[in-house]
Design a protein around this motif. Structure first.
Motif, PDB file in Angstrom:
ATOM      1  N   TYR A   1      12.939   4.478  -6.247  1.00 45.30           N
ATOM      2  CA  TYR A   1      13.925   5.082  -5.401  1.00 45.30           C
ATOM      3  C   TYR A   1      15.192   5.350  -5.866  1.00 45.30           C
ATOM      4  O   TYR A   1      16.151   6.389  -5.834  1.00 45.30           O
ATOM      5  CB  TYR A   1      14.034   4.303  -4.042  1.00 45.30           C
ATOM      6  N   ALA A   2      15.758   4.483  -6.959  1.00 45.79           N
ATOM      7  CA  ALA A   2      16.932   4.537  -7.606  1.00 45.79           C
ATOM      8  C   ALA A   2      17.058   5.675  -8.542  1.00 45.79           C
ATOM      9  O   ALA A   2      18.035   6.343  -8.356  1.00 45.79           O
ATOM     10  CB  ALA A   2      17.290   3.179  -8.440  1.00 45.79           C
ATOM     11  N   LYS A   3      16.149   5.964  -8.990  1.00 50.29           N
ATOM     12  CA  LYS A   3      15.894   6.943 -10.050  1.00 50.29           C
ATOM     13  C   LYS A   3      15.246   8.383  -9.477  1.00 50.29           C
ATOM     14  O   LYS A   3      15.325   9.290 -10.151  1.00 50.29           O
ATOM     15  CB  LYS A   3      15.329   6.715 -11.314  1.00 50.29           C
ATOM     16  N   GLY A   4      14.943   8.231  -8.240  1.00 53.26           N
ATOM     17  CA  GLY A   4      14.292   9.463  -7.696  1.00 53.26           C
ATOM     18  C   GLY A   4      13.147   9.958  -8.479  1.00 53.26           C
ATOM     19  O   GLY A   4      12.614  11.112  -8.737  1.00 53.26           O
ATOM     20  N   LEU A   5      12.040   8.965  -8.884  1.00 45.39           N
ATOM     21  CA  LEU A   5      10.882   9.278  -9.621  1.00 45.39           C
ATOM     22  C   LEU A   5       9.683   9.508  -8.508  1.00 45.39           C
ATOM     23  O   LEU A   5       9.271   8.536  -7.894  1.00 45.39           O
ATOM     24  CB  LEU A   5      10.463   7.955 -10.432  1.00 45.39           C
TER      25      LEU A   5
ATOM     26  N   GLY B   1      25.123   3.561  -2.828  1.00 44.23           N
ATOM     27  CA  GLY B   1      24.211   3.207  -1.724  1.00 44.23           C
ATOM     28  C   GLY B   1      24.493   1.878  -1.161  1.00 44.23           C
ATOM     29  O   GLY B   1      23.896   1.644  -0.039  1.00 44.23           O
ATOM     30  N   VAL B   2      25.548   1.314  -1.503  1.00 46.76           N
ATOM     31  CA  VAL B   2      26.290   0.202  -0.843  1.00 46.76           C
ATOM     32  C   VAL B   2      27.585   0.412  -0.858  1.00 46.76           C
ATOM     33  O   VAL B   2      28.025   1.173  -1.866  1.00 46.76           O
ATOM     34  CB  VAL B   2      25.718  -1.014  -1.444  1.00 46.76           C
TER      35      VAL B   2
ATOM     36  N   ASN C   1      17.293   7.844  -3.731  1.00 45.80           N
ATOM     37  CA  ASN C   1      17.737   7.085  -2.361  1.00 45.80           C
ATOM     38  C   ASN C   1      18.134   5.806  -2.730  1.00 45.80           C
ATOM     39  O   ASN C   1      17.723   4.891  -2.730  1.00 45.80           O
ATOM     40  CB  ASN C   1      16.584   6.935  -1.259  1.00 45.80           C
ATOM     41  N   PRO C   2      19.655   5.677  -3.120  1.00 44.93           N
ATOM     42  CA  PRO C   2      20.240   4.472  -3.544  1.00 44.93           C
ATOM     43  C   PRO C   2      20.286   3.503  -2.530  1.00 44.93           C
ATOM     44  O   PRO C   2      20.176   2.141  -2.908  1.00 44.93           O
ATOM     45  CB  PRO C   2      21.498   4.949  -4.019  1.00 44.93           C
ATOM     46  N   ALA C   3      20.472   3.764  -1.476  1.00 46.35           N
ATOM     47  CA  ALA C   3      20.556   3.085  -0.159  1.00 46.35           C
ATOM     48  C   ALA C   3      19.374   2.309  -0.058  1.00 46.35           C
ATOM     49  O   ALA C   3      19.197   1.038   0.088  1.00 46.35           O
ATOM     50  CB  ALA C   3      20.799   3.423   1.295  1.00 46.35           C
ATOM     51  N   ARG C   4      18.051   2.832  -0.009  1.00 48.90           N
ATOM     52  CA  ARG C   4      16.795   2.314  -0.159  1.00 48.90           C
ATOM     53  C   ARG C   4      16.368   1.351  -1.202  1.00 48.90           C
ATOM     54  O   ARG C   4      16.043   0.111  -1.126  1.00 48.90           O
ATOM     55  CB  ARG C   4      15.766   3.262   0.142  1.00 48.90           C
ATOM     56  N   ALA C   5      16.944   2.048  -2.398  1.00 48.51           N
ATOM     57  CA  ALA C   5      16.679   1.111  -3.574  1.00 48.51           C
ATOM     58  C   ALA C   5      17.548  -0.080  -3.320  1.00 48.51           C
ATOM     59  O   ALA C   5      17.085  -1.440  -3.858  1.00 48.51           O
ATOM     60  CB  ALA C   5      17.338   2.163  -4.731  1.00 48.51           C
ATOM     61  N   ALA C   6      18.594  -0.327  -3.031  1.00 51.71           N
ATOM     62  CA  ALA C   6      19.426  -1.375  -2.755  1.00 51.71           C
ATOM     63  C   ALA C   6      18.616  -2.406  -2.025  1.00 51.71           C
ATOM     64  O   ALA C   6      18.836  -3.706  -2.221  1.00 51.71           O
ATOM     65  CB  ALA C   6      20.821  -1.060  -2.262  1.00 51.71           C
TER      66      ALA C   6
ATOM     67  N   ALA D   1      23.750  -5.469  -8.478  1.00 51.94           N
ATOM     68  CA  ALA D   1      25.149  -5.750  -9.090  1.00 51.94           C
ATOM     69  C   ALA D   1      25.758  -4.457  -9.544  1.00 51.94           C
ATOM     70  O   ALA D   1      26.988  -4.010  -9.221  1.00 51.94           O
ATOM     71  CB  ALA D   1      25.345  -6.718 -10.258  1.00 51.94           C
ATOM     72  N   LEU D   2      25.106  -3.566 -10.227  1.00 53.20           N
ATOM     73  CA  LEU D   2      25.614  -2.525 -10.686  1.00 53.20           C
ATOM     74  C   LEU D   2      25.860  -1.454  -9.634  1.00 53.20           C
ATOM     75  O   LEU D   2      26.810  -0.507  -9.483  1.00 53.20           O
ATOM     76  CB  LEU D   2      24.551  -1.695 -11.703  1.00 53.20           C
ATOM     77  N   LEU D   3      24.677  -1.541  -8.648  1.00 53.07           N
ATOM     78  CA  LEU D   3      24.941  -0.567  -7.468  1.00 53.07           C
ATOM     79  C   LEU D   3      26.298  -1.046  -6.551  1.00 53.07           C
ATOM     80  O   LEU D   3      27.139  -0.186  -6.086  1.00 53.07           O
ATOM     81  CB  LEU D   3      23.790  -0.824  -6.212  1.00 53.07           C
ATOM     82  N   TYR D   4      26.544  -2.561  -6.327  1.00 53.29           N
ATOM     83  CA  TYR D   4      27.991  -2.802  -5.718  1.00 53.29           C
ATOM     84  C   TYR D   4      29.195  -2.554  -6.789  1.00 53.29           C
ATOM     85  O   TYR D   4      30.213  -2.013  -6.137  1.00 53.29           O
ATOM     86  CB  TYR D   4      27.787  -4.209  -5.579  1.00 53.29           C
TER      87      TYR D   4
END
Length: 339
Positions: free
Chosen positions: A77-81, A118-119, A86-91, A110-113
């Protein structure tokens, strides 16, 4: 029904010796090579690019709190593969995996925050997750925590601990850590100064293709700072970084070509690299003086080569040199090597 059972029973009787032999062979194989590792179908599909298959295989395991499967889903989900990014779902999946002890998930979360992707952006939360991943042994996280400690942002300043973490990451062959730890050694930041060791680590990062390390290592060799002076080595590393498009390296490589230091003087090549550096906004009056007596034809050819770089100008392609003609000077390609 009874017939099928009988047939099945007969089949088992007929194949029993084969099963016994296979089992015995597996026992012998395991005693020599160790037990077989179960196949991870989800990861295998992911590696082959069958992302939806990987997702379907990972979901049942993820629902049973399998941290690796949860992280795999988060990556998809983070990379749309194979699905919409969907970064929020990945988080959400990274969080579940982090709760279950997956160090990669803690790092990626941590990188998302850190970036508010997505957060909600939360640097303190990111720092805590980097520490969690570092404590679990994840090398890139150790590097990030070391940087936070050096900068004193969202982590207590501690140069001693930062240097220790940086060394761990450097010894694990992370090029950015090799470069930064080498710099800490040269500057004596959090550790006793040691120019020779500092040069060694910066050189390792240069060999892995880190451009900033290549430039600094070239300068170290040029000055003989902590290592024997090596003009040819300096030329090699400035040329490598210049060929990667770095303006500072292009300017310094041009100077060495113009002055004939560590390399045969070539004013046309120097003019080309000067033009490339100028294109990126770097002007140098000392280099201009070195090129003050360049032949107008060489200057024109050098600047024409810069306009078409890294390709060859059409005029030079049309007038191709004979097969036995010397190859024009070009920056060497430096392949990363293991220490």
């Amino acid at each position: 029904m009874s017939r099928l059972l009988a047939t099945a029973a007969a089949l088992l009787l007929l194949t029993a010796p084969a099963f016994a032999q296979a089992s015995e062979a597996e026992d012998i194989s395991s005693s020599i090579f160790g037990p077989r590792i179960p196949t991870d179908d989800a990861y295998g599909a992911f590696q082959r690019g069958y992302y939806l298959t990987a997702l379907a295989a990972a979901l049942p395991r993820a629902e049973k709190q399998d941290a690796a499967a949860q992280t795999l889903i988060a990556e998809i989900y983070a990379k749309g593969l194979g699905v919409a990014e969907n970064p929020a779902r990945a988080a959400g999946w990274y969080q579940l995996a982090s709760n279950n002890g997956d160090k990669l998930a803690s790092f990626e979360l941590a990188l998302l925050y850190e970036n508010g992707d997505g957060v909600p952006e939360n640097r303190e939360r990111a720092a805590a997750l980097f520490v969690k991943a570092a404590d679990a042994g994840y090398v890139p996280a150790k590097y990030n925590v070391a940087l936070l400690m050096v900068e004193g942002r969202y982590a207590k300043p501690d140069l001693l601990k930062a240097a220790a973490l940086m060394k761990e990451a450097a010894d694990a062959e992370l090029p950015e850590a090799q470069y930064d730890y080498g710099t800490m050694l040269v500057q004596g930041a959090g550790i006793a100064p040691d120019s020779k060791q500092g040069a060694h680590y910066i050189g390792l990062a240069a060999e892995q293709g880190l451009i900033s390390a290549q430039i600094d290592y070239a300068t170290i060799l040029y000055l003989g700072d902590g290592v024997p002076k090596d003009l040819e080595g300096a030329v090699k590393w400035y040329a490598a970084a210049a060929g990667a498009g770095n303006a500072v390296a292009q300017n310094r490589y041009a100077k060495l070509l113009a002055a004939g230091e560590g390399v045969t003087a070539n004013l046309q090549d120097a003019a080309m690299w000067r033009a490339l550096a100028r294109r990126q906004g770097l002007n140098d009056t000392s280099l201009d003086r070195l090129l003050g007596k360049i032949d107008k034809d060489d200057l024109a050819k050098g600047e024409e080569r810069a306009r078409f770089w890294p390709s060859t100008p059409p005029t030079q392609t049309a007038a191709a040199a004979p097969l036995d003609a010397p190859v024009p000077a070009t920056p060497p390609v430096v392949e990363p090597q293991k220490p």
